[in-house]
Motif scaffolding. Structure first.
Motif, PDB file in Angstrom:
ATOM      1  N   ASP A 232       0.879  -1.152  -0.135  1.00 39.34           N
ATOM      2  CA  ASP A 232      -0.009   0.040  -0.076  1.00 39.34           C
ATOM      3  C   ASP A 232       0.847   1.388   0.045  1.00 39.34           C
ATOM      4  OD1 ASP A 232      -2.224  -1.524  -0.039  1.00 39.34           O
ATOM      5  OD2 ASP A 232      -2.564  -1.378   2.330  1.00 39.34           O
TER       6      ASP A 232
ATOM      7  N   ARG B  87       3.457   3.427  -1.619  1.00 36.01           N
ATOM      8  CA  ARG B  87       4.277   3.883  -2.761  1.00 36.01           C
ATOM      9  C   ARG B  87       5.686   4.176  -2.451  1.00 36.01           C
ATOM     10  NH1 ARG B  87       2.638   5.860  -7.924  1.00 36.01           N
ATOM     11  NH2 ARG B  87       4.561   6.719  -9.026  1.00 36.01           N
TER      12      ARG B  87
ATOM     13  N   LEU C 106       5.834   1.865 -11.110  1.00 38.28           N
ATOM     14  CA  LEU C 106       4.827   1.152 -10.425  1.00 38.28           C
ATOM     15  C   LEU C 106       3.212   1.395 -10.891  1.00 38.28           C
ATOM     16  CD1 LEU C 106       6.075   2.957  -7.051  1.00 38.28           C
ATOM     17  CD2 LEU C 106       6.072   0.722  -7.668  1.00 38.28           C
ATOM     18  N   SER C 107       2.523   0.642 -10.637  1.00 40.44           N
ATOM     19  CA  SER C 107       1.274   0.492 -11.131  1.00 40.44           C
ATOM     20  C   SER C 107       0.121   0.478  -9.997  1.00 40.44           C
ATOM     21  CB  SER C 107       1.046  -0.606 -12.249  1.00 40.44           C
ATOM     22  OG  SER C 107       1.526  -0.546 -13.141  1.00 40.44           O
ATOM     23  N   GLU C 108      -1.110   0.928 -10.068  1.00 40.71           N
ATOM     24  CA  GLU C 108      -2.082   0.589  -9.194  1.00 40.71           C
ATOM     25  C   GLU C 108      -2.525  -0.666  -9.152  1.00 40.71           C
ATOM     26  OE1 GLU C 108      -4.690   3.487  -8.791  1.00 40.71           O
ATOM     27  OE2 GLU C 108      -3.318   5.287  -8.464  1.00 40.71           O
ATOM     28  N   THR C 109      -3.114  -1.341  -8.116  1.00 48.38           N
ATOM     29  CA  THR C 109      -3.677  -2.555  -7.866  1.00 48.38           C
ATOM     30  C   THR C 109      -5.207  -2.204  -7.811  1.00 48.38           C
ATOM     31  OG1 THR C 109      -3.529  -2.715  -5.403  1.00 48.38           O
ATOM     32  CG2 THR C 109      -1.650  -3.630  -6.526  1.00 48.38           C
TER      33      THR C 109
ATOM     34  N   TYR D   3      -0.117  -0.503  -4.474  1.00 48.14           N
ATOM     35  CA  TYR D   3       0.872  -0.279  -5.684  1.00 48.14           C
ATOM     36  C   TYR D   3       1.559  -1.752  -5.709  1.00 48.14           C
ATOM     37  CZ  TYR D   3      -0.490   4.531  -4.827  1.00 48.14           C
ATOM     38  OH  TYR D   3      -0.836   5.559  -4.626  1.00 48.14           O
ATOM     39  N   TRP D   4       2.169  -1.775  -7.038  1.00 46.09           N
ATOM     40  CA  TRP D   4       2.994  -2.868  -7.480  1.00 46.09           C
ATOM     41  C   TRP D   4       4.020  -2.585  -8.618  1.00 46.09           C
ATOM     42  CZ3 TRP D   4       3.230  -6.428 -11.624  1.00 46.09           C
ATOM     43  CH2 TRP D   4       2.303  -6.213 -12.803  1.00 46.09           C
TER      44      TRP D   4
END
Length: 251
Positions: free
Chosen positions: A173, A175, A197-200, A205-206
């Protein structure tokens, strides 16, 4: 030296730990990686203190870290002490909340006492700043153990059947924590490019390590880990199985 159960449960494994839980050491780097990845440090300010029946003040400050690998949980307890609890839970898969999975969960709790938490008067005496961000400067010589703890705390290893490759990713969670993980990967001796980084779907983030680099990065991460006992056997087995599947796919 502290003892933790071996993978088979037959003999304890001696875990070398320093007297200071903040000292630069492989065991403390591994522990704090786990705490950052799947744990929490609660402040022990005076307002949170309580009085016991004998009038003594006890701090509510505590550390809590969660893992689904029993042996890894015992290793973490061997590093700093504390109490272990076991439970079975169901949770949403980080990348797709329509999928749930059931797994064992081991929670290590370390509570403060009259001397504070791990001998510190409050959370600010630990590698956590006032905003809850982690500071890992003391463990700069032990990036492999720190990254291994972070991967086991908030990372995933899988075999991608669609491409026949090994996938390694980190999900959290926070970033800023993932950005710190990326900096640590940049400094490792194995070249390991990674995605932005991308949002889940769950609001966190992941990012993933490039598939071409994942085998070398994962192998480096767990190289010679038996010498210290600082690893989760189930996670290493998952890596080894994924590597075998990828090799078989290429054939």
């Amino acid at each position: 030296m502290s003892d933790a159960e071996s993978e088979t449960g037959d003999e304890p494994v001696a875990i070398e730990v320093p007297s200071d839980p903040l000292a630069g050491h492989p065991a403390t780097a591994y522990f704090w990686g786990h705490v950052a990845g799947s744990g929490e440090v609660s402040d022990g300010a005076v307002r949170n203190e309580v009085r016991t029946a004998d009038g003594a003040r006890r701090s509510r400050a505590h550390i809590e870290v969660v893992t689904n690998d029993e042996e890894s949980a015992r290793v973490l307890a061997a590093v700093v002490g504390g109490d272990l609890e076991h439970d079975t839970i169901s949770r949403d898969y980080a990348h797709d909340t329509s999928i749930t999975r059931t797994e064992d969960e081991y929670t290590l709790s370390v509570d403060g006492d009259e001397s504070g938490l791990l001998g510190r008067s409050g959370a600010l005496g630990l590698p956590v700043d006032g905003r809850g961000n982690y500071r890992f400067g003391a463990f700069s010589e032990y990036d492999r153990e720190l990254l291994r703890g972070l991967l086991e705390g908030c990372g995933t290893i899988c075999f991608k059947s669609s491409s026949g490759t090994v996938g390694i990713s980190f999900v959290h969670d926070d970033r800023e924590l993932l950005e710190l993980v990326q900096e640590l990967i940049d400094g490792c001796p194995v070249g390991a490019p990674y995605d932005d980084l991308s949002e889940t779907s769950s609001g966190g983030y992941w990012f993933g390590v490039d598939d071409d680099a994942a085998p070398a990065f994962g192998t480096w991460l767990y190289e010679n880990c038996e010498a210290t006992g600082l690893f989760a056997p189930s996670r290493r087995r998952k890596l080894e199985k994924s590597l075998e599947q990828a090799e078989a796919y290429d054939e």
